[in-house]
Enzyme design. Sequence first.
Site, short mmCIF file in Angstrom:
data_model
loop_
_atom_site.label_atom_id
_atom_site.label_comp_id
_atom_site.label_asym_id
_atom_site.label_seq_id
_atom_site.Cartn_x
_atom_site.Cartn_y
_atom_site.Cartn_z
N TRP A 1 0.85 -1.19 0.00
CA TRP A 1 0.00 0.00 0.00
C TRP A 1 0.88 1.24 0.00
O TRP A 1 1.97 1.23 0.58
CB TRP A 1 -0.88 0.03 1.25
N TYR B 1 -0.81 -4.71 8.11
CA TYR B 1 -1.28 -5.70 9.09
C TYR B 1 -0.52 -7.01 8.96
O TYR B 1 -0.34 -7.73 9.94
CB TYR B 1 -2.78 -5.94 8.89
N HIS C 1 -10.15 2.37 11.43
CA HIS C 1 -9.23 1.38 10.87
C HIS C 1 -7.77 1.74 11.16
O HIS C 1 -6.97 0.90 11.57
CB HIS C 1 -9.48 1.26 9.36
N PHE D 1 11.60 -0.60 13.68
CA PHE D 1 10.25 -0.06 13.50
C PHE D 1 10.22 0.86 12.28
O PHE D 1 10.56 2.03 12.35
CB PHE D 1 9.80 0.69 14.76
#
Length: 158
Positions: A27, A62, A93, A118
């Site tokens: 994405w 996710y 979301h 991260f």
Amino acid sequence: MAVKGLGKVDQQYDGKDVKVGILHARWNNKVIDALVAGAIQKLKEFNVREENIVVESVPGAYELPYGTKKMFEKHGVDVVIPIGCLIKGSTMHFEYICEAVSTQLMQLQFQLDKPVIFGLLTCLTEEQALLRAGVLPGMHNHGEDWGACAVEMVLKWK
């Protein structure tokens, strides 16, 4: 009282023997592509050999925690940089995904006893994401920071 070395790398790191996995979500590809390129560029500046950089993708942010675990298993890497970009929309979301992914990536490094960097941008606007990826002028590419962090975390704690 001044603290010495705050914000500075405490030593030089040579990543010639470090094997790095970069796992990215698909994405927001304009942002992701820039972040991945920045991480790779910095890894090479730290002497990580091109053949020691493994790049894989997953559908979205996710999926980053599970994919990160599998990168360690499948490729035997020393560190993984999961890279994703979440941009707030009009529903909850964003909050759910940010919290779930952040928490699981943190826990994963303790479960595996391996560093997980991260590399998740959590931005309120697309402009913020483009700035942090170095696509728009005004900020540097955070992928570079993640590449440097990966090498340091492997070599410092070996």
